[in-house]
Scaffold this motif. Structure first.
Motif, PDB file in Angstrom:
ATOM      1  N   VAL A 131       0.836  -1.345  -0.079  1.00  0.00           N
ATOM      2  CA  VAL A 131       0.138   0.004  -0.108  1.00  0.00           C
ATOM      3  C   VAL A 131       0.930   1.206   0.082  1.00  0.00           C
ATOM      4  N   ASP A 132       0.656   2.160  -0.839  1.00  0.00           N
ATOM      5  CA  ASP A 132       1.420   3.805  -0.913  1.00  0.00           C
ATOM      6  C   ASP A 132       0.587   4.698  -0.811  1.00  0.00           C
ATOM      7  N   ALA A 133       1.037   5.753  -1.170  1.00  0.00           N
ATOM      8  CA  ALA A 133       0.314   7.181  -1.212  1.00  0.00           C
ATOM      9  C   ALA A 133      -0.714   7.078  -0.169  1.00  0.00           C
ATOM     10  N   ILE A 134      -0.137   7.031   1.014  1.00  0.00           N
ATOM     11  CA  ILE A 134      -0.893   7.105   2.207  1.00  0.00           C
ATOM     12  C   ILE A 134      -0.106   7.782   3.207  1.00  0.00           C
ATOM     13  N   THR A 135      -0.921   8.747   4.005  1.00  0.00           N
ATOM     14  CA  THR A 135      -0.162   9.271   5.327  1.00  0.00           C
ATOM     15  C   THR A 135      -0.174   8.597   6.405  1.00  0.00           C
TER      16      THR A 135
END
Lengths: 266, 266
Positions: free
Chosen positions: A168-172
Motif C-alpha cells: 500500500v502506498d500514497a497514504i499518510t
C-alpha cells in the motif's frame, strides 16, 4: 529487426528519466525492472511488460522468448544501457513495466503488516520487502515520506518480492494508522527508547509493526498512537540496527511466534 | 605544512594498493579505514593509526585533533582521494591502520560464535559483524575462502563492529571445527535443506553457528561435521535469505533465548 537505438532516441531518453524520476514514473504509470531474473519474475507475477531494451551482449534466447510472447524488444547501441540504467554495472536487459495498482483493501485480508513511516533508503526498502515476503508478512505499507517502492534500487534490492508482497502506498502515516485501527490491528511501534523487548509482545494477534526514519526512528504523534512500543535490545557499543535488519528480526520473530503457537495448539 | 600529495606520490600509490589488494594489506600489516566516524571508532578501540590522508575539503578540527594526538596527516591534492578510495563517493579522510592480531585463543573465552565458512561478499561480511556485535555474539570466525575481514568494504559495512567484535581468521573450516569441538561448542550448521527450524535448537548452550557460501550454503564434510543442521523457514516464493540476513536472524534468536532463559531462572 530495427536499428539499435542510440542515446539520443526519445525512447531511450524516456527510459533514462523513468529510472531517475519518481514523479515521471507516477505520471507515466510505469517503472523500470532490470536484469533477466527480475524481468522473469515480473512476467511470472503477471505484470504487464510495456517494452524491453536489450544491450548488444543480451542473451539471445532470453530476448527471443520475450519477442515470442509478444513483448516489444528494442536493441540498444553499445554503451547506451550504461546511460539509461541506474546500477553501476548495468544488466544487459531492462524492461519498462506497467505499475501495479496498490489497493488499500488488501489490508482487510491480512493478519500482519509492516508500516514504513519514513524509510528513505531504497536499498533498505527493498530488503524489507524481501524479508517480509520470506517471513510471511501479509503486506507492507509505504507511508508518504518513504522512498518510492518502484524505484529501480528498491526493485533490485527486493529480489523480486516487490512483485509478490501486497503493498500500500500514497497514504499518510495518520491515515494508515486510522485504517489499521479500524481493522482491529494492534499497533506496535519500534523505538530505540522503548522498554519492552520486541519478543515480549504478542505478534500472533493481528499486528501492524511500524518502523520510522533511519536516523530518528518513530516520533511524535505516530509514536503516541501506538498500542505498544518495543525495542530490539542491543549489546556492545553498536548504536542501533539498520532499519532493514530491524524489520527482518521483528518479521522473523512474528513468524516464529506463529509457528510456535500453531504447533502448541495442534 | 607539507605540500599536498599528488596521485604519483609513492605514499598515495601505496594507499591505493592497500585499498585493493588483500595480499598487500597482509604483507604490510595494515588496512584502510575511511571516514570520520570509522577513524574515530578505530582510535577509540585503541587501534594504531599509522597515517592519515586528508582531501582538501577535510574538516579542519578533525585533522587537527589527529595531529594533536601525534598522528601523521598528509594533505592530498584535489581529486587524489577519489583515486585512492574504494568507495564510489569517497569520504574526505582515510587512515592507514595497523592490522589487529587476531588470536584463536579468544574462542576459549566466549559462549557463542558465528563461523563464516565461505562468505564472499564484503558487504555481507561487514553486516554480519555489525549484527553479531548488536546481538552480543562472542566472536566471528572467517574461514579460508571467506572475504578479507579487513577489506575496505567489510570495514565500512561493519559500521565499526570490526574494531570491537573478536575475530579469528587465517584458519581452515576443518581446523575451526576441530578447535570448536575441542572447546565443547555445539556445532549448528545453517542449510536450506535442513528439517529443524533454527529456533527449535538450544542456542543458550555454548554454540557455534556456521554459515556457508552465498550461492551454495554449507556442503560436504563441513555439513557432515555438524551436531545439528537448521533452516530458517521461508514463506512465499522467495528462494532464500541473504546470508547476512540469515546471520542476523539466528544471532538475535540466540540473544532472545539467552534473555528468556536468564529471566526464567531469575
Amino acid at each position: 529487426l530495427t536499428n539499435p537505438l542510440t542515446y539520443k532516441h526519445k525512447k531511450v531518453q524516456r527510459a533514462r528519466k523513468l529510472a531517475r524520476k519518481r514523479e515521471y514514473r507516477k505520471d507515466q504509470g510505469v517503472f523500470i525492472v532490470e536484469g533477466y531474473k527480475l524481468i522473469s519474475e515480473a512476467v511470472d507475477s503477471g505484470a504487464a511488460i510495456e517494452s524491453v531494451f536489450a544491450a548488444p551482449d543480451v542473451d539471445f534466447a532470453f530476448s527471443q522468448s520475450l519477442l515470442d510472447s509478444g513483448v516489444r524488444v528494442y536493441p540498444l547501441a553499445a554503451g547506451v544501457m550504461e546511460r539509461i540504467a541506474d546500477a553501476v554495472t548495468p544488466q544487459p536487459v531492462l524492461a519498462i513495466v506497467r505499475s501495479p495498482q496498490f489497493d488499500r483493501a488488501v489490508l482487510s485480508g491480512v493478519s500482519s503488516v509492516l508500516v514504513l513511516v519514513d524509510v528513505r533508503d531504497p536499498g533498505n526498502a527493498g530488503t524489507i520487502l524481501r524479508s517480509a515476503e520470506a517471513a510471511g508478512v501479509g503486506a507492507v505499507v509505504f507511508c508518504d515520506g518513504s522512498v518510492d517502492v518502484l524505484s529501480p534500487k528498491t526493485v533490485r534490492s527486493s529480489a523480486g518480492a516487490v512483485f509478490r508482497v501486497p503493498v500500500v502506498d500514497a497514504i499518510t502515516a495518520g491515515d494508515a494508522i486510522s485504517i489499521l485501527k479500524s481493522l482491529d490491528f494492534v499497533l506496535i511501534g519500534t523505538a530505540g527508547g522503548a522498554k519492552t523487548p520486541y519478543d515480549e509482545v504478542d505478534l500472533v494477534s493481528r499486528v501492524a509493526v511500524l518502523f520510522g526514519n533511519e536516523a530518528n526512528g518513530l516520533e511524535g504523534e505516530v509514536l503516541a498512537a501506538m498500542d505498544h512500543s518495543v525495542v530490539i535490545p542491543i549489546e556492545g557499543k553498536s548504536e542501533s540496527l539498520n532499519v532493514s535488519m530491524a524489520a527482518a528480526i521483528v518479521s522473523f520473530e512474528l513468524a516464529r511466534q506463529r509457528r510456535s503457537r500453531s504447533s502448541t495448539s495442534a
